[in-house]
Design an enzyme around this catalytic site. Structure first.
Site, PDB file in Angstrom:
ATOM      1  CE  LYS A   1      -5.481  19.837 -17.826  1.00 48.84           C
ATOM      2  NZ  LYS A   1      -4.521  20.238 -18.867  1.00 48.84           N
TER       3      LYS A   1
ATOM      4  NE  ARG B   1      -0.196  18.015 -25.496  1.00 48.98           N
ATOM      5  CZ  ARG B   1      -0.546  18.290 -24.257  1.00 48.98           C
ATOM      6  NH1 ARG B   1      -0.448  17.375 -23.309  1.00 48.98           N
ATOM      7  NH2 ARG B   1      -1.009  19.486 -23.933  1.00 48.98           N
TER       8      ARG B   1
ATOM      9  CE1 TYR C   1      -8.599 -11.210  -3.470  1.00 51.79           C
ATOM     10  CE2 TYR C   1      -8.471  -8.826  -3.246  1.00 51.79           C
ATOM     11  CZ  TYR C   1      -9.223  -9.975  -3.397  1.00 51.79           C
ATOM     12  OH  TYR C   1     -10.574  -9.891  -3.477  1.00 51.79           O
TER      13      TYR C   1
ATOM     14  CG  MET D   1     -12.256  -2.747  -6.597  1.00 49.26           C
ATOM     15  SD  MET D   1     -13.542  -3.649  -7.463  1.00 49.26           S
ATOM     16  CE  MET D   1     -12.589  -4.735  -8.499  1.00 49.26           C
TER      17      MET D   1
HETATM   18  C1  LIG Z   1      -3.690  21.169 -18.221  1.00 44.60           C
HETATM   19  C2  LIG Z   1      -3.261  22.388 -18.911  1.00 44.60           C
HETATM   20  C3  LIG Z   1      -2.824  23.503 -18.182  1.00 44.60           C
HETATM   21  C4  LIG Z   1      -2.632  23.492 -16.690  1.00 44.60           C
HETATM   22  O1  LIG Z   1      -1.446  22.809 -16.382  1.00 44.60           O
HETATM   23  P1  LIG Z   1      -0.901  22.793 -14.880  1.00 44.60           P
HETATM   24  O2  LIG Z   1       0.445  22.200 -14.996  1.00 44.60           O
HETATM   25  O3  LIG Z   1      -1.839  21.931 -14.107  1.00 44.60           O
HETATM   26  O4  LIG Z   1      -0.907  24.196 -14.418  1.00 44.60           O
HETATM   27  C5  LIG Z   1      -2.548  24.653 -18.890  1.00 44.60           C
HETATM   28  N1  LIG Z   1      -2.662  24.689 -20.239  1.00 44.60           N
HETATM   29  C6  LIG Z   1      -3.054  23.626 -20.961  1.00 44.60           C
HETATM   30  C7  LIG Z   1      -3.142  23.736 -22.458  1.00 44.60           C
HETATM   31  C8  LIG Z   1      -3.351  22.437 -20.338  1.00 44.60           C
HETATM   32  O5  LIG Z   1      -3.730  21.376 -21.056  1.00 44.60           O
END
Ligand SMILES: *Cc1c(COP(=O)(O)O)cnc(C)c1O
Length: 383
Positions: free
Chosen positions: A46, A144, A274, A322
């Protein structure tokens, strides 16, 4: 191999870039795999593979034989399918009804976490005349998405009755598995076991892939590996927390580099940047580097950050702008085009994502995922 930044390079690469060492990424994958076997691997890709480049990371993981890939949102999954990735992909985030047909058409696995969602997915799959692949999400202590562990039975029962679903997996997620104190994680693990007990109690087969372990649990809780593990940060060679027990050796795969574009001497009475927040009381040599918060180099690191030039650490002075930062060389010298390391190694020195996280009062996850697409990625090495 260079992935396309959002702005055209016209064949000229910006001096500020991210270098991803695919060999290290592959070594990290193997080190984790070796520790968790026979559990399967679901590398988590992700947020642009934690800044490393979603598509390139996915191709590497597929080549390395990853059993599954994990992404957060539907669009990430679709992009991987369009880029020819054939490995199963689980979208970890919550879903909306209008997304379901896209999941099914692109052969993406759905995270289902309520009875209503299950029926909805089942109905859409029936209409399309296809099966939908689903992993059930159990909330054991994050509040969640996910059905509460104490009311999960109806979800599990419903899943067994849906005719157009392939309920392949069931999973949960840890809140503090990277902490030194694992008591809450153990409680979460116990709750997940309670939920899974449903299948034994009714002599029913459990879904084939039970999973719970993120990086923290991979390092600290072998009892939580189940059938598959979900390494994110650890795969990229970074440890989730200074407290986490480092039972696997991994090395950072990402370096963030730039080059000196300007040199000048700054006199006392002439403030830098700045807000005019920094002044010297003696003449100093300083260089300008073309990186800033517009690239994801957090402004909150102003007056704390350091960079490497000619093998030495030097402080960033004044506020981070920036697109530019100013670095104080004191009496040292540097030339235009000299390499600057923002994250990575140079000679005997190194600056880590953890260092930047400390300067920015955040976590390494946020540092890596914020290096944005204005920074081109360059790939080295391979399997
Ligand atoms: C992001 C995520 C992971 C990975 O987490 P890390 O701490 O980066 O290993 C695993 N499972 C879920 C459901 C996640 O959202």
């Amino acid at each position: 191999m260079i992935n396309a930044p959002t702005i055209s390079t016209h064949g000229i690469l910006r001096p500020t870039l991210v270098e991803v060492d695919l060999t290290r990424l592959a070594e990290n994958f193997r080190a984790i795999h070796q520790k968790v076997a026979p559990a399967k691997m679901m590398p988590i890709l992700k947020a642009n593979a934690y800044g490393h480049g979603l598509v390139e990371a996915a191709h590497l993981m597929e080549t390395l034989g990853a059993d599954y890939l994990g992404v957060a949102v539907l669009e990430e999954g679709i992009l991987l399918r369009e880029q020819g990735i054939r490995t199963p992909i689980l979208v970890l985030g919550g879903i909306l009804g209008n997304q379901v047909p896209h999941f099914i058409k692109h052969n993406l696995t759905i995270t289902a976490s309520s009875v209503e969602k299950l029926w909805q997915v089942d109905e859409i799959a029936e209409q399309l005349g296809l099966m939908a692949r689903v992993h059930l999400k159990i909330d054991t202590g994050m509040e969640r998405i996910g059905v509460h562990y104490y009311s999960a039975e109806s979800l599990l029962e419903t899943a067994l009755r849906c005719k157009h679903l392939d309920v392949e997996g069931i999973f949960s997620h840890f809140a503090n598995s990277d902490a030194a104190d694992l008591s809450y994680s153990r409680l979460q693990l116990e709750r997940f076991h309670e939920v899974l007990h449903f299948y034994e109690k009714h002599a029913l087969p459990a879904p084939r892939l039970r999973h719970m372990a993120n990086s923290g649990a991979i390092l600290q809780m072998p009892e939580a590996y189940f059938d598959l593990v979900r390494p994110g940060l650890l795969l990229y060679g970074v440890y989730p927390d200074p407290e986490t027990y480092r039972s696997i050796r991994v090395f950072p795969a990402l370096s963030w580099k730039s080059r000196v574009v300007y040199f000048k001497v700054i006199q006392p009475g002439h403030p830098v940047g700045y807000g005019s927040t920094w002044q010297t009381d003696h003449p100093v040599r300083a260089v300008t580097i073309p990186v800033g918060y517009g690239d994801g180099y957090f402004r909150s690191m102003s007056h704390r950050a350091q960079v490497l030039i000619r093998g030495q650490k030097f402080p960033v002075i004044g506020r981070i702008s920036m697109d530019q930062i100013v670095v104080n060389l004191e009496w040292e010298t540097a030339y235009n085009d000299d390499e600057v390391v923002l994250i990575g190694e140079m000679g005997r020195e190194r600056i880590t994502a953890e260092d930047l996280a400390q300067w920015a009062s955040t976590i390494p996850y946020e540092i890596l995922t914020n290096i944005n697409t204005r920074v081109p990625r360059v790939y080295r090495g391979g399997t």
